[in-house]
Design an enzyme around this catalytic site. Structure first.
Site, PDB file in Angstrom:
ATOM      1  CD  GLU A  50      -2.711  -0.285   2.487  1.00  0.00           C
ATOM      2  OE1 GLU A  50      -3.559  -1.289   3.043  1.00  0.00           O
ATOM      3  OE2 GLU A  50      -2.466   1.008   3.088  1.00  0.00           O
ATOM      4  CG  ASP A  61      -4.530   8.762   7.877  1.00  0.00           C
ATOM      5  OD1 ASP A  61      -4.029   7.714   7.829  1.00  0.00           O
ATOM      6  OD2 ASP A  61      -4.421   8.445   6.425  1.00  0.00           O
TER       7      ASP A  61
END
Lengths: 273, 403
Positions: A50, A61
C-alpha cells in the site's frame, strides 16, 4: 490483463498463510529515499504494497501518518511523482500488487480519468480512497474498473446490517476491514472481537479480507493472520521511517528488519494451531 | 447553466447541490451521518421541535434581532437606504448561536451525551460552549494552536462556560486542522458524540441543516422590511467565510429574482497576492471536509491556508450551496481586502455607534463601494452578523495602536 491482487491471494491460499500488507507514505523522506524503501519491500517479506498518496488534510489518519504526509509534501511530493514511483518499481517487480491509498482531492485535482489511465499504465492494481464512500465513489469506481483498477472498499465496525450490503455491492480486489473505530495508529482492536467481525464478514463476501488499523507488532500481526487473509501494518513502519530521517542507510535497514519480523509473524501464524 | 425553476429545492436526496455537496467521509462516519440525516428529517416534521427551537430563540437568544435603518451610513454614502440586520445583538454576539441551538436540540433528541465542535476565531466555539452549559452536556472544542494564541479572550470564555479547549498542533494549526481533529474525534467516539459544525459546510445534511437553522435571519428580514417599507428589499449583502450568516439571510429570498444578492469574501492582502480567503474568487472545485466545493488549493490538490484579518473568514473552503449559487449565477460573489474591512469597521463605529466584527466589516466595505451609485429608493439590507468586541486587539494592532 493479469490481476495481480487475485493472483497474490490465490498464491497465499495455496501456501495456507496470510499475507503481509505494508503501508508507507510516498515521498517520505524524499523521492529517492522513498523509492529505495519501496523497492526493497518484497524481498523483506511484504506480499502486497500500500503506497500512501500524501494529502495536506488526512482526516482519517492519526498523527504519525499525518506528519509523514506533511514531511513528504515539504520534500516536494506530488501525485504525479507517486505514480512515477510505481512505474520505477514495476521495472523490476511485475508480481507484487500495489494499491494506492489516500484521499480524493489530489486525484480529482489531477483529473480522475487521467489519474486512472496513468495509474493503470504504470502498473497500479487498485486504490483505497478513504473519503469516497459507496454513495460518492461511482465517478471513480466505474472508469477504474473498466481500466482494470480495483477500488478497495473499507468495512468498519460501524458497517453493519443494510450498510454492509451497500458497501460490498461493487467491491472488488479485496475488502479492507478497519479493526477499530478511530484513526490510524491510535488504538488496537481486541483480537477476539476482530475475529468475530471478520468471520461475520466472510458470510457476506467471497473476496479476500485484509485487516488493518492498530496492528503494530509481529505478535499482533500473527494474531490477525490466524483468521484474516492479510494483515496491514502502517503507522509502526511510518514511525520507523520518521526515526531515521537523518540516517538514510540505517532507515532502509531498520525498515526492512521491521518488515522481516512482521512477515515472520504472519508466515508462522497458522503453524501448530 | 440553465436557470432552474426554483433555487430553493436543494440539496437532492443524496445531499448534492448540482455537483457540489455530498458525503465525502470515511466509512466509519457514514452510518452516523445517515443517522443525523434521519433524525433531522424527523425533527423537521415534528412541530414540538420547531416550537422548542422558536421558544429558545426568543427567550434565550433574544430574537427577533432588529432590522435597523442606518440613517447616518445612508446619508454618508448618499444613495441606497441602508438597513442593518442586527444579529450582533444576539446572545454571545453573533449569528452562530442560532445554529448551535438547533443542533444541540437535535443532539438531545438523538440521545447523544457529548458535544464536539471546531472553532477558528472562537465565536462558534463560544456559542457551542454556551448551549452545552445551558443543556448540561460536556463539550470539547478543537482550536488550532495558532488561533488560540491570537484569540485568548474567546479561549477564556469557552473555559468559563465549562468547555474543554483542545489545542490542535497538526498541519498548519488553524481552522481547517481543527476541523480535521474534530472529525477524528468523531470517528473514534461515534456512539455517544454529536459534532456541532459551525457553518454551512461538511457532509450532508450539515450544509442544509445549518442553512435551515440560520434562515431565521432572512425570514425575519422579510417580515421586518414589509413592516418598515411595505415591500421586500432590493438587495442583500453578507460576508462569507464558510457562509452560514449569508445562507441564512439569502435563502428565503433566492426565488425573489428581482432581488440582487451579493456575498463578500475576504480578499486578505488582495486576491492577486495569494494571501486571501476568497475560495470562490480565487479557488477551484475540490473535495474536503465531507463535501465538494470551491477550495484554495495547489496545482497538486493540496489545501492552502487561507489568510484574512478576520479569523472567522479564514477558511480555505466555502459551503457547497454557495458554490452552486455562484455557478448558477443567482448570487454575485465579490471580495473585500483587510484594508477595506478595517476602514468599514471604523466607519460603522464612528457613524452608527456600532462596533462591528471584522467579518461583517467586509460586507460593509462592499456596501460602501456600491451604495452611492444606487437610487435613493433602493432598499439594501446588510447582515451585521457579529459584534466587534472580540476584534479590538486585532484592529488596534492593525492601526498601530498599543492597548
Amino acid at each position: 490483463m493479469t490481476d495481480r491482487i487475485a493472483a497474490r491471494f490465490a498464491a497465499l491460499r495455496a501456501e495456507d498463510r496470510a499475507g503481509l500488507v505494508s503501508y508507507l507514505v510516498a515521498g517520505d523522506p524524499d523521492q529517492a529515499g522513498s523509492q529505495r524503501l519501496l523497492d526493497g519491500k518484497p524481498a523483506a517479506g511484504v506480499d502486497l504494497i500500500e503506497l500512501g498518496m500524501p494529502f495536506s488534510d488526512p482526516m482519517a489518519d492519526g498523527p504519525a501518518i499525518e506528519a509523514s504526509a506533511q514531511y513528504a509534501l515539504g520534500a516536494g511530493a506530488t501525485l504525479a511523482k507517486t505514480l512515477d514511483q510505481v512505474a520505477a518499481f514495476r521495472r523490476h517487480d511485475n508480481e507484487t500488487p500495489v494499491v494506492l491509498m489516500g484521499y480524493f482531492n489530489p486525484i480529482y485535482s489531477y483529473g480522475t480519468q487521467s489519474f486512472i489511465e496513468r495509474a493503470a499504465a504504470v502498473g497500479v492494481d487498485g486504490a483505497i480512497i478513504v473519503d469516497l464512500p459507496p454513495e460518492e465513489d461511482e465517478e471513480f469506481r466505474r472508469p477504474a474498473q473498466q481500466a482494470g483498477l480495483h477500488l478497495i472498499r473499507l468495512v468498519t465496525p460501524t458497517t453493519i446490517g443494510e450498510r454492509l450490503t451497500t458497501v460490498l455491492d461493487g467491491a472488488s480486489g479485496f475488502v479492507y476491514y478497519v479493526a477499530v473505530t478511530g484513526t490510524t495508529g491510535t488504538k488496537s482492536g481486541e483480537a477476539g472481537v476482530v475475529q468475530n467481525a471478520v468471520e461475520r464478514l466472510r458470510q457476506a463476501t467471497d473476496l479476500p479480507i485484509a485487516v488493518g488499523f492498530g496492528i503494530r507488532t509481529p505478535q499482533q500481526a500473527a494474531a490477525v493472520a490466524k483468521f484474516a487473509d492479510a494483515a496491514v501494518v502502517g503507522t509502526a513502519l511510518v514511525e520507523t521511517v520518521a526515526r531515521h530521517r537523518d540516517t538514510p542507510d540505517r532507515m532502509v535497514e531498520a525498515l526492512h528488519a521491521d518488515i522481516a519480523a512482521l512477515a515472520a509473524g504472519v508466515r508462522n501464524a497458522r503453524q501448530g494451531g | 447553466m440553465a436557470q432552474p425553476n426554483t433555487y430553493r429545492s436543494g440539496p437532492d436526496e443524496r445531499g448534492h447541490f448540482g455537483i457540489y455537496g455530498g458525503r465525502y467521509v470515511a466509512e466509519t462516519l457514514m452510518p452516523l451521518i445517515l443517522e443525523v440525516e434521519q433524525a433531522y428529517n424527523a425533527a423537521q416534521a415534528d412541530p414540538a421541535f420547531e416550537a422548542e427551537f422558536d421558544d429558545m430563540l426568543r427567550h434565550y437568544v433574544g430574537r427577533p434581532s432588529p432590522l435597523y435603518f442606518a440613517e447616518r451610513l445612508t446619508e454618508h454614502f448618499g444613495g441606497a437606504r441602508i438597513y442593518l440586520k442586527r444579529d450582533e445583538l444576539n446572545h454571545t454576539g453573533a449569528h452562530k448561536i442560532n445554529n448551535c441551538l438547533g443542533q444541540i436540540l437535535l443532539a438531545r433528541r438523538m440521545g447523544k451525551t457529548r458535544i464536539i465542535a471546531e472553532t477558528g476565531a472562537g465565536q462558534h466555539g463560544v456559542a457551542t460552549a454556551t448551549v452545552c452549559a445551558r443543556f448540561g452536556l460536556p463539550c470539547v472544542v478543537y482550536m488550532g494552536q495558532t488561533d488560540i494564541e491570537r484569540q485568548q479572550p474567546n479561549v477564556f470564555r469557552m473555559r468559563l462556560l465549562g468547555a474543554e479547549v483542545r489545542a490542535v498542533r497538526t498541519g498548519t494549526a488553524t481552522l481547517k486542522d481543527a476541523m480535521n481533529a474534530a472529525l477524528r474525534d468523531w470517528v473514534a467516539n461515534v456512539d455517544d458524540t454529536f459534532y456541532i459544525i459551525g457553518t454551512v459546510a461538511g457532509p450532508h445534511p450539515y450544509p442544509a441543516m445549518v442553512r435551515d437553522f440560520q434562515s431565521v435571519i432572512g425570514n425575519e428580514v422579510r417580515e421586518q422590511m414589509q413592516a418598515a417599507e411595505g415591500r421586500l428589499p432590493d438587495s442583500l449583502v453578507a460576508c462569507i467565510g464558510g457562509g452560514s450568516n449569508a445562507m441564512g439571510l439569502f435563502y428565503p429570498f433566492l426565488d425573489d429574482r428581482d432581488i440582487s444578492i451579493i456575498g463578500v469574501e475576504a480578499a486578505g492582502e488582495g486576491v492577486e497576492t495569494g494571501k486571501h480567503a476568497a475560495s470562490l474568487t480565487g479557488g477551484r472545485p475540490g473535495v474536503l471536509h465531507g463535501n465538494r466545493t470551491y477550495l484554495l488549493q495547489t496545482d497538486d490538490g493540496q489545501i492552502i491556508d487561507a489568510h484574512s484579518i478576520s479569523a472567522g473568514l479564514d477558511y480555505p473552503g466555502i459551503g457547497p450551496e454557495h458554490a452552486w449559487l455562484k455557478d448558477s449565477g443567482r448570487v454575485e460573489y465579490v471580495s473585500a481586502t483587510d484594508r477595506e474591512a478595517l476602514d468599514a469597521f471604523q466607519l460603522s463605529a464612528q457613524l452608527e455607534g456600532i462596533i462591528p466584527a471584522l467579518e461583517p466589516s467586509h460586507a460593509l466595505a462592499h456596501v460602501s463601494k456600491i451604495a452611492g451609485d444606487l437610487p435613493a429608493d433602493h432598499l439594501l439590507v446588510m447582515n451585521m452578523c457579529g459584534r466587534g468586541d472580540k476584534d479590538i486587539f486585532t484592529v488596534a494592532k492593525a492601526l498601530g495602536v498599543e492597548i
